[in-house]
Structure formats: C-alpha cells, structure tokens
Design a protein around this motif. Structure first.
Motif, PDB file in Angstrom:
ATOM      1  N   LEU A   1      40.846  -5.264   7.149  1.00 46.70           N
ATOM      2  CA  LEU A   1      41.999  -4.741   6.409  1.00 46.70           C
ATOM      3  C   LEU A   1      42.662  -5.955   5.772  1.00 46.70           C
ATOM      4  N   ARG A   2      42.944  -5.877   4.504  1.00 43.54           N
ATOM      5  CA  ARG A   2      43.551  -7.052   3.862  1.00 43.54           C
ATOM      6  C   ARG A   2      44.330  -6.554   2.651  1.00 43.54           C
ATOM      7  N   ASP A   3      45.532  -7.072   2.423  1.00 47.44           N
ATOM      8  CA  ASP A   3      46.254  -6.646   1.222  1.00 47.44           C
ATOM      9  C   ASP A   3      46.059  -7.650   0.090  1.00 47.44           C
TER      10      ASP A   3
ATOM     11  N   THR B   1      40.351 -12.191  -5.769  1.00 44.99           N
ATOM     12  CA  THR B   1      40.514 -13.363  -4.910  1.00 44.99           C
ATOM     13  C   THR B   1      40.420 -12.980  -3.433  1.00 44.99           C
TER      14      THR B   1
ATOM     15  N   ASP C   1      51.453  -7.580   6.216  1.00 36.32           N
ATOM     16  CA  ASP C   1      50.579  -8.615   6.770  1.00 36.32           C
ATOM     17  C   ASP C   1      50.360  -8.421   8.274  1.00 36.32           C
ATOM     18  N   VAL C   2      51.414  -8.040   8.981  1.00 38.06           N
ATOM     19  CA  VAL C   2      51.270  -7.785  10.424  1.00 38.06           C
ATOM     20  C   VAL C   2      50.368  -6.565  10.640  1.00 38.06           C
TER      21      VAL C   2
ATOM     22  N   GLU D   1      37.749 -14.205  -0.485  1.00 37.83           N
ATOM     23  CA  GLU D   1      38.065 -14.752   0.842  1.00 37.83           C
ATOM     24  C   GLU D   1      37.261 -14.038   1.925  1.00 37.83           C
TER      25      GLU D   1
ATOM     26  N   MET E   1      48.023  -5.443   8.841  1.00 43.04           N
ATOM     27  CA  MET E   1      46.611  -5.683   8.475  1.00 43.04           C
ATOM     28  C   MET E   1      45.788  -6.149   9.681  1.00 43.04           C
ATOM     29  N   MET E   2      46.447  -6.568  10.756  1.00 45.19           N
ATOM     30  CA  MET E   2      45.712  -6.958  11.958  1.00 45.19           C
ATOM     31  C   MET E   2      45.501  -5.761  12.886  1.00 45.19           C
TER      32      MET E   2
ATOM     33  N   PRO F   1      40.872  -5.949  13.231  1.00 46.20           N
ATOM     34  CA  PRO F   1      40.155  -6.212  11.986  1.00 46.20           C
ATOM     35  C   PRO F   1      40.305  -7.696  11.642  1.00 46.20           C
ATOM     36  N   GLY F   2      39.326  -8.244  10.931  1.00 47.30           N
ATOM     37  CA  GLY F   2      39.413  -9.660  10.557  1.00 47.30           C
ATOM     38  C   GLY F   2      38.590  -9.913   9.317  1.00 47.30           C
ATOM     39  N   GLY F   3      38.996 -10.912   8.557  1.00 44.97           N
ATOM     40  CA  GLY F   3      38.293 -11.232   7.309  1.00 44.97           C
ATOM     41  C   GLY F   3      36.840 -11.611   7.539  1.00 44.97           C
ATOM     42  N   ASP F   4      36.498 -11.959   8.780  1.00 46.92           N
ATOM     43  CA  ASP F   4      35.120 -12.395   9.067  1.00 46.92           C
ATOM     44  C   ASP F   4      34.263 -11.280   9.657  1.00 46.92           C
TER      45      ASP F   4
END
Lengths: 334, 334
Positions: free
Chosen positions: B215-217, B225, B78-79, B229, B81-82, B154-157
């Motif tokens: 980047l997202r796991d 899902t 999770d860390v 997001e 992924m940023m 990186p970010g989900g948006d």
C-alpha cells in the motif's frame, strides 16, 4: 551532489533519493529507517510518551551546539520528562534552496551523534526544499516516542505543598549564548549553550525515586515561566530563594549588559525536579553524580501560601512576584 | 487576541498560553492535549507505525483543502499505508509574524475537522512564531502513530511477479489544483484537490484481505515515481496499461496546457494497492464501495521482465519506460 541544496532534492524523485541515501542514511541510518517505507513499524511496551518540537534557532551553529543536536536534545528531553525512556524519533527538515551542502551535512552528522549518545533511533524522516526566501536556512521538526517507566508518571499538576524544588544546574546559558552569537557580541568570558540529552540521568532518577512529582525542562520562557505553569496546574505556590539560584558569573554579567533576566532565558540541558521533602537529598545526590547535574541544587519549596504564584525571596529578605514571561524578548532561541 | 499573529505568541510565555487555550485547544482539544504536559502519555497495543511529514504548500488555501487538512490527511495516510489504524498525531506550527489570525483559525479549525473525520487525536503540539520573512506564512509538521493490524504489514518490498496493481482513483488532481491556484490559472472545468483521509477504507481493506502486499500513496513525484520505488525495493517490473490510467478530462486538459504529466503529479487522497492476482477483484470491490474509491481500477501487473523498472504500454501497443521524477517541476505542492 551539488555543493548547495537544490529544489530538486525535495522533489520526492531521483534527486531526493540521492540526498536520502547519500546523506541522511549515512548519518542516521538504521534497520528501520533503511527500509524507506511510508511509516516505520516497531513495538513499544507499556505506556507510550510522545512529544513534538520544531526548531528555528538563529544562528544554526552556536557555541555548544547547532540546530541539529538541539533538535534531538529538545525532543528527547521532553519525552524523558514524563519518566520515559526515549526510543524513536522522526525528523522533518524544511530547507531553503541554496543552503550550503556542508552546513546540511554538519547538521545531520551532529544529529546522528546526538541520537547515538541519547540511545534513540531515527525511524522516519521527511525533507522539503523550498525556494529561496520561503524559509531562513533550515528548520527542523523532531517528534519522539518512548516507554514510560515511572508509575504514576510525573506531571505538572502533581506538585504538593511541602515539596522541594530542585534544578539540575545553572540557568540562562543557552538563551544568552544564542542571543550573543546572533548579535555578534563578544562576552569577556566564554559562554556556551547547555544543550544536552538528559534522558539517562532522568531514567536513573525515576528508577531510584519512584515518587518524583514533577519533571519539566525550563526551555522557552525560562525557569520563571515553567515554574508558573507548574504552580497553576498544581494550584500551589513556589517560593524561590534568590541566593540559591545557580547562575554562572559570565551569564549574570552578560545578562546585566543586555538587560536580560536569566530567570526568563531558555535552557536546553536542565530540568526542574519537584519531589517530596524527604526525597530531596537523595534526588540531589543522584543528579550530582551525573556530569549533567554537577551543579544541581535546591532552589525553593512549594507552599500553599499563594496558589498559582511564583515568589522570589530576595537577598534582602523581600518578596517579589515572578510572573510568566510577558511578550517575546528573544525570538528564534530554539 | 490581536488580529495578526505576533512574535509574542511563540514566546512560551503568557501570550503563547492565550493562543494555545484560545485557539488550539478550542479546535483540537482532548483529554490528553488539555493536560499541557511536555509529552503526552497513552497506550498503544501491538506493533506501532510512525510517520512524519512537513507541509509547506503554497497557497495555504486551495480548492478542496488547505494546509491544515492536508497536514492531517498526509500523515494519517502514511501511517495507514502500513496496515495500521492511525490513533494519535502531533502538530508543529511555524508561523510568520503577521499572519492574519483569521487564516490561522481557519487552518486550525480545518485540522480539527480532519482529525475528527479520521478518528485521530492531537496529543502534543508546538508553536513557533518567527520574524517576518523567516518563513512564508505558515509551515506545519504532523507526526502520527497508529496500531498495525496487518500481519505481516504491507511493504514496498513485498510486490511479486504476477501481482495486480490497483489505484484507488484518478491521478494528478492535487498537483494540478495547487499549481493552478498558485499561478492564478482559470481552467475551463473545475479541478480540486483530492486531499482526504484514507484510513477507514484502508483498514477495511487489510481486514478483509490479509495478504495485501503493498500500500503506498503516490504523493510527491506522483504515480510513476512511487511505482519506481516499489519496483526497485521489490526487484520486479511494473507494466502499466496507458488506457487504464484514470485521469479526469479536466486534469488531462490542464496538464496539456501546462506541459505537465499527470503520472508525475502529487496526489493526496489516492493509494496504490498491490495484491495477488486472485485478490484483485475483491480488493477493487472493497475500494469501490467507499466514496473515496469509486473510481478504483486495475492499472497494471507486476512481472519479472525488467526488474526495477516501470513500463507503460501505450495506446498503440508500444512500450515506454517511466523513470522516476527527475528534477523538481513543482516545489511546495504539499
């Protein structure tokens, strides 16, 4: 949302999202948390202090607090004990399927209030819901980071012979309150938990007294156990004066009744402060000027007599060795 | 020490100290943790990424991992992924009275190994032991911090129409393995969890490709899902090509048997990577050069067709809307 927490709410799917946006962001939201990324990003300056604690207190609501406020105070205090300004915390919830939603909301609201009071932001969270029976109601982990302003930072290994040993207030309140509430005991006089965020007081202390040697909060194991940790780490002896130990009469009474020793009961809003003799009066004045330190007092002195030991000088002038807590009197006190 | 975990070990007193020095420091010790202060102190440069996760997986040991290694991998990932290098983690243990000490040691040793492999140090810990029945065996919280090297991170948006959507390997392995082990199912072919620390691969990726958008796991809720997001946050549409989704035949078989969809199963060693079209081949080459990315492939494209939606283009050329996970198929999968 349902009036009870369902397994769905921990799925990571749509129901989780409703719980997050409808409840957690409502009470804990801020610019960073609202982004809902895998991790939060922020900037801290200088040295970082970091601490973690899991809270399993039973019951989850008690006079003076609840598992939510306790979880914030506990971690905020641990970070602040390093001479640091706590900035950000994370919250990990493990919830039993079927927990009343009202209870969860009350806990999260209480955390939000505790965070605002302490001046910290929740930047990352996680919620797991486990089937009935896999956890008792709710457990919460909080982990905090802050900016260290003390240089050098206080440490358990920095006590020196001749140092004054101070406590910021009365001892035993939290432990007795939680135990009493759990067992349904009705004490004659009201006792309540001392759960509180000490960071604002601690920041003033390390700003005005740069040479604070040790700051430590006497939580599990109580004052006696925490002092033992300090004397071992610093290789000094702590001589405590029994008559100087601040214990509320109602806590003393409750402890007599239950055969407990307030020296070994958990506190959640008190700290031990070890400073050079010359700074003792100033430290006490700073502590007493804060509502959380009105009962602050000196309780003893570090010496080189019996390194690694804590000695209690009794009312009759005798000396009693205070060991660490042996065994566990009180599980789930925090 | 006893051959079972006793309540005493969570007391904060002498028994706790024995557990800490005899077990935790043995496997997780380092200069900072060994100081046993209330909080750790270290210096991080630049922006800090922070993430928390609690692990309640059942069973605690499964093919390909255990709750200890999973707890390290989950937070390290999770860390990372940023676009950050994970540096320090904290561990909060909640243990049921009576857990075999051998199980605890095996878990802590596994965490130590996972930390060394990922290059992170455990700097703060907490252990609570609760009475039998108050928790199922052991739950672990880990919280991690790291140094962000991607700029911007990186970010989900940050997904844009035209971006390529990549996955680092096969999906569904972890979810199916844990469920199969819990239910005592004996699949024809061996399946095992993909639990792994992705940080070294991710660091190379963001160093060589500074413009990684997302980047997202895809953990709880699975690939479908997590993509939902991202499409909601970025207001784009994700078109996935069904034939391009990497699913091991044995996972596909197990899922058919159990009526599960690998698109909604948790993964613990995979990541979604969204990059500009021009960077797609280079990103895949970097991923495939790493043992954790040998099966990396492109699975789709971001478009502006149906903002906030994930669309699966099926083998027959039809289009199927993939919503977020509804309800909870699989509690305690991580």
């Amino acid at each position: 949302m349902s009036d009870k927490v369902l397994l769905d709410y921990g799925s990571g799917g749509r129901a989780s999202q409703r719980l997050v946006s409808g409840l957690f962001l409502e009470h804990l939201g801020n610019e960073e948390l609202d982004r809902l990324n895998d991790a939060a990003v922020f900037t801290l300056s200088g040295r970082t202090a970091m601490s973690t604690d899991s809270f399993t207190v039973d019951p989850i609501f008690f006079p003076g607090g609840d598992i939510g406020s306790l979880a914030v105070h506990g971690t905020v205090n641990d970070v602040a004990m390093m001479g640091a300004i706590p900035r950000y915390i994370t919250c990990g919830y493990i919830i039993e399927e079927g927990l009343p939603m009202d209870d969860l909301e009350r806990i999260v609201a209480s955390m939000g209030e505790a965070c605002r009071h302490a001046g910290v932001h929740v930047v990352s969270g996680d919620t797991k819901v486990v089937p009935r029976g896999a956890v008792d109601k709710i457990f919460i982990n909080t982990t905090g980071v802050g900016e260290v302003i003390a240089d050098p930072e206080p440490g358990g290994d920095r006590a020196r012979p001749g140092d004054a040993v101070l406590i910021s207030g009365t001892i035993g309140d939290h432990g007795l309150t939680v135990l009493g509430t759990r067992e349904g005991l009705d004490f004659e006089a009201k006792v309540e938990s001392d759960s509180a965020a000490l960071n604002h007081l601690l920041v003033r202390l390390v700003q005005e007294l740069p040479d604070v040697h040790v700051l430590r909060d006497p939580t599990r194991g109580g004052l006696a156990t925490t002092l033992n940790e300090i004397t071992v780490s610093s290789n000094v002896c702590c001589e405590l004066v029994e008559d100087d130990l601040p214990v509320r009469p109602e806590v003393r009474g409750g402890c007599s009744l239950l055969g407990l020793d307030p020296l070994y009961l958990a506190n959640e809003g008190k700290f031990i402060c070890v400073v050079p003799e010359a700074d003792a009066e100033k430290a006490l004045a700073i502590m007493r000027a804060d509502p959380l330190g009105t009962d602050a007092r000196r309780i003893g002195t570090m010496t080189d007599a019996n390194p690694g030991k804590v000695v209690l000088v009794t009312r009759l002038g005798g000396k009693r060795l205070l060991g660490m807590l042996e065994g566990e009197q009180l599980p789930r006190i925090c």
